[in-house]
Write a protein that holds these residues in place. Structure first.
Motif, mmCIF file in Angstrom:
data_model
loop_
_atom_site.group_PDB
_atom_site.id
_atom_site.type_symbol
_atom_site.label_atom_id
_atom_site.label_comp_id
_atom_site.label_asym_id
_atom_site.label_seq_id
_atom_site.Cartn_x
_atom_site.Cartn_y
_atom_site.Cartn_z
ATOM 1 N N UNK A 48 -7.532 0.925 -7.322
ATOM 2 C CA UNK A 48 -8.592 0.272 -6.544
ATOM 3 C C UNK A 48 -9.374 -0.725 -7.402
ATOM 4 N N UNK A 49 -9.624 -0.364 -8.643
ATOM 5 C CA UNK A 49 -10.386 -1.246 -9.542
ATOM 6 C C UNK A 49 -9.659 -2.584 -9.735
ATOM 7 N N UNK A 50 -8.334 -2.533 -9.754
ATOM 8 C CA UNK A 50 -7.520 -3.735 -10.010
ATOM 9 C C UNK A 50 -6.842 -4.280 -8.759
ATOM 10 N N UNK A 51 -7.367 -3.915 -7.595
ATOM 11 C CA UNK A 51 -6.725 -4.300 -6.331
ATOM 12 C C UNK A 51 -6.468 -5.812 -6.231
ATOM 13 N N UNK A 52 -7.433 -6.616 -6.633
ATOM 14 C CA UNK A 52 -7.277 -8.078 -6.520
ATOM 15 C C UNK A 52 -6.155 -8.620 -7.394
ATOM 16 N N UNK A 53 -5.816 -7.907 -8.459
ATOM 17 C CA UNK A 53 -4.753 -8.369 -9.359
ATOM 18 C C UNK A 53 -3.361 -7.983 -8.882
ATOM 19 N N UNK A 54 -3.170 -6.704 -8.532
ATOM 20 C CA UNK A 54 -1.812 -6.245 -8.238
ATOM 21 C C UNK A 54 -1.369 -6.497 -6.800
ATOM 22 N N UNK A 73 0.839 -1.210 0.000
ATOM 23 C CA UNK A 73 0.000 0.000 0.000
ATOM 24 C C UNK A 73 0.870 1.256 0.000
ATOM 25 N N UNK A 74 1.971 1.222 0.737
ATOM 26 C CA UNK A 74 2.891 2.360 0.757
ATOM 27 C C UNK A 74 3.446 2.601 -0.647
ATOM 28 N N UNK A 75 3.843 1.535 -1.325
ATOM 29 C CA UNK A 75 4.384 1.678 -2.677
ATOM 30 C C UNK A 75 3.329 2.213 -3.641
ATOM 31 N N UNK A 76 2.097 1.759 -3.503
ATOM 32 C CA UNK A 76 1.014 2.274 -4.351
ATOM 33 C C UNK A 76 0.810 3.770 -4.087
ATOM 34 N N UNK A 77 0.880 4.169 -2.813
ATOM 35 C CA UNK A 77 0.746 5.588 -2.457
ATOM 36 C C UNK A 77 1.861 6.413 -3.092
ATOM 37 N N UNK A 78 3.080 5.895 -3.051
ATOM 38 C CA UNK A 78 4.208 6.607 -3.650
ATOM 39 C C UNK A 78 3.986 6.780 -5.150
ATOM 40 N N UNK A 94 4.639 -7.477 -6.721
ATOM 41 C CA UNK A 94 3.580 -6.481 -6.542
ATOM 42 C C UNK A 94 3.963 -5.186 -7.266
ATOM 43 N N UNK A 95 5.215 -4.766 -7.086
ATOM 44 C CA UNK A 95 5.681 -3.540 -7.733
ATOM 45 C C UNK A 95 5.566 -3.636 -9.247
ATOM 46 N N UNK A 96 5.931 -4.782 -9.798
ATOM 47 C CA UNK A 96 5.863 -4.979 -11.250
ATOM 48 C C UNK A 96 4.427 -4.790 -11.750
ATOM 49 N N UNK A 97 3.466 -5.337 -11.000
ATOM 50 C CA UNK A 97 2.056 -5.194 -11.380
ATOM 51 C C UNK A 97 1.590 -3.749 -11.237
ATOM 52 N N UNK A 98 2.052 -3.070 -10.197
ATOM 53 C CA UNK A 98 1.727 -1.649 -10.020
ATOM 54 C C UNK A 98 2.296 -0.813 -11.169
ATOM 55 N N UNK A 99 3.515 -1.147 -11.588
ATOM 56 C CA UNK A 99 4.149 -0.431 -12.696
ATOM 57 C C UNK A 99 3.299 -0.548 -13.960
ATOM 58 N N UNK A 137 0.968 12.963 -12.223
ATOM 59 C CA UNK A 137 0.624 14.384 -12.237
ATOM 60 C C UNK A 137 -0.609 14.599 -11.380
ATOM 61 N N UNK A 138 -0.805 15.831 -10.971
ATOM 62 C CA UNK A 138 -1.987 16.180 -10.182
ATOM 63 C C UNK A 138 -3.254 15.782 -10.940
ATOM 64 N N UNK A 139 -3.240 16.015 -12.249
ATOM 65 C CA UNK A 139 -4.411 15.749 -13.088
ATOM 66 C C UNK A 139 -4.727 14.259 -13.186
ATOM 67 N N UNK A 140 -3.706 13.437 -13.238
ATOM 68 C CA UNK A 140 -3.968 11.997 -13.419
ATOM 69 C C UNK A 140 -4.019 11.213 -12.108
ATOM 70 N N UNK A 141 -3.716 11.847 -10.979
ATOM 71 C CA UNK A 141 -3.646 11.108 -9.708
ATOM 72 C C UNK A 141 -4.987 10.453 -9.351
ATOM 73 N N UNK A 142 -6.100 11.151 -9.536
ATOM 74 C CA UNK A 142 -7.410 10.576 -9.192
ATOM 75 C C UNK A 142 -7.722 9.386 -10.113
ATOM 76 N N UNK A 143 -7.400 9.528 -11.397
ATOM 77 C CA UNK A 143 -7.650 8.428 -12.350
ATOM 78 C C UNK A 143 -6.787 7.218 -12.014
ATOM 79 N N UNK A 144 -5.557 7.469 -11.601
ATOM 80 C CA UNK A 144 -4.661 6.385 -11.209
ATOM 81 C C UNK A 144 -5.183 5.698 -9.943
ATOM 82 N N UNK A 145 -5.684 6.479 -8.991
ATOM 83 C CA UNK A 145 -6.276 5.906 -7.775
ATOM 84 C C UNK A 145 -7.449 5.002 -8.154
ATOM 85 N N UNK A 146 -8.311 5.487 -9.053
ATOM 86 C CA UNK A 146 -9.451 4.678 -9.532
ATOM 87 C C UNK A 146 -8.970 3.341 -10.072
#
Length: 191
Positions: A101-107, A78-83, A116-121, A89-98
């Motif tokens: 969360x949408x893919x939480x079960x996968x990554x 979760x810390x790595x996802x937060x980082x 985990x990091x590879x999947x987040x990347x 960018x400020x503009x894409x941060x909300x879309x990235x958060x979406x």
């Protein structure tokens, strides 16, 4: 989940990443909701996928509400996802958060944090974040300190002991954070 860690106190210094608060809505709205959440928490994903869009539609889009999303990582994944969100960018941060969360079960599942990091990347790459930038981001100690300081401060100020925790106008919301329950609270504050 993966590796749990103890939180220590860190000094905060400003840095070139997205250190601003991440929020949607009118920053001067009469009602502000802070959502303290962890990217690996299933209840947080549920809130973000089901309740958050209704709040945006019903209140944020009408300039009645500001929703601030605050990192409260419960583990290293979760810390790595937060980082990673903070490196967008400020503009894409909300879309990235979406997307996270949408893919939480996968990554969020893996035997090693590298998996985990590879999947987040792969998720972050869709938002024009290169693997080099993401690697630097994960190694960014100032960014980590900022996220962990926010967590510590939230814990101290609001006695947070689980995620998601909802704060409405600086008061901890008790109860099930369904759209209906939050809507009742918001309506009271808007009067």
């Amino acid at each position: 989940l993966l590796f749990f860690f103890n939180f220590a106190f860190f000094s905060f210094s400003s840095y070139g990443q997205n250190m601003d608060e991440i929020f949607v809505g009118n920053k001067n709205a009469k009602v502000e909701i802070k959502i303290y959440s962890s990217f690996t928490c299933p209840h947080c994903a549920n809130l973000h996928k089901n309740t958050y869009p209704k709040l945006v539609n019903e209140y944020v889009n009408k300039n009645l509400l500001k929703i601030t999303l605050v990192d409260f990582p419960l583990d290293i994944a979760a810390l790595n996802a937060s980082k990673i969100v903070r490196c967008s960018t400020k503009e894409s941060s909300i879309l990235l958060i979406d997307e996270i969360y949408k893919n939480q079960n996968n990554w969020s599942v893996g035997n090693k944090i590298e998996e985990v990091n590879k999947k987040l990347f792969l998720i972050a790459n869709k938002f024009n974040l290169s693997n080099e930038k993401l690697t630097n981001c994960l190694q960014d100690q100032k960014l980590e300190d900022k996220i962990l300081n926010d967590r510590i401060n939230g814990q101290k100020k609001y006695s947070i002991n689980s995620t998601p925790t909802i704060i409405i106008n600086e008061k901890k919301f008790e109860g099930n954070p369904t759209f209906e329950n939050l809507s009742k609270e918001i309506s009271k504050k808007l009067k």
